[in-house]
Motif scaffolding. Structure first.
Motif, PDB file in Angstrom:
ATOM      1  N   LYS A   1       0.863  -1.180   0.000  1.00  0.00           N
ATOM      2  CA  LYS A   1       0.000   0.000   0.000  1.00  0.00           C
ATOM      3  C   LYS A   1       0.903   1.235   0.000  1.00  0.00           C
ATOM      4  O   LYS A   1       1.969   1.223   0.614  1.00  0.00           O
ATOM      5  N   SER A   2       0.471   2.269  -0.641  1.00  0.00           N
ATOM      6  CA  SER A   2       1.318   3.466  -0.754  1.00  0.00           C
ATOM      7  C   SER A   2       1.451   4.227   0.563  1.00  0.00           C
ATOM      8  O   SER A   2       2.371   5.016   0.734  1.00  0.00           O
ATOM      9  N   ASP A   3       0.557   3.980   1.517  1.00  0.00           N
ATOM     10  CA  ASP A   3       0.604   4.712   2.779  1.00  0.00           C
ATOM     11  C   ASP A   3       1.498   4.071   3.847  1.00  0.00           C
ATOM     12  O   ASP A   3       1.656   4.618   4.926  1.00  0.00           O
ATOM     13  N   ARG A   4       2.096   2.907   3.541  1.00  0.00           N
ATOM     14  CA  ARG A   4       2.952   2.230   4.523  1.00  0.00           C
ATOM     15  C   ARG A   4       4.265   1.829   3.874  1.00  0.00           C
ATOM     16  O   ARG A   4       4.284   1.338   2.754  1.00  0.00           O
TER      17      ARG A   4
END
Length: 93
Positions: A74-77
């Motif tokens: 995921k791009s947020d982690r």
């Protein structure tokens, strides 16, 4: 108390030894039946039922090397390669 037994594999038909140690282990676990397959056939059967894990390619957030992971990033982690992840885990311990 237990003696090695020679059994016949129900899949390949070859003989295999059910050792005294294995018999003792089976008794401790409360298993009633003797094994019906040799180790090779047991392993093949076990591996046939496992689903192959899809690996995703991404870039390590720490060192920038390519990393293959068993989940969709995921791009947020941040995602780390095996070496960086092991290094971070060792620092936490």
């Amino acid at each position: 108390m237990y003696e090695d037994k020679t059994l016949i594999c129900k899949d390949c038909g070859k003989e295999f030894v059910f050792t005294a140690g294995e018999q003792e282990f089976y008794a401790e676990k409360g298993f009633q039946n003797e094994p019906q397959r040799c180790k090779t056939c047991r392993d093949a059967r076990k591996n046939a039922t496992k689903a192959a894990k899809e690996l995703y390619t991404t870039t390590c957030a720490k060192c920038g090397k390519e990393a293959k992971v068993p989940f969709e990033p995921k791009s947020d982690r941040p995602v780390y390669c095996s070496e960086c992840f092991a290094e971070m885990k060792a620092q936490q311990a």
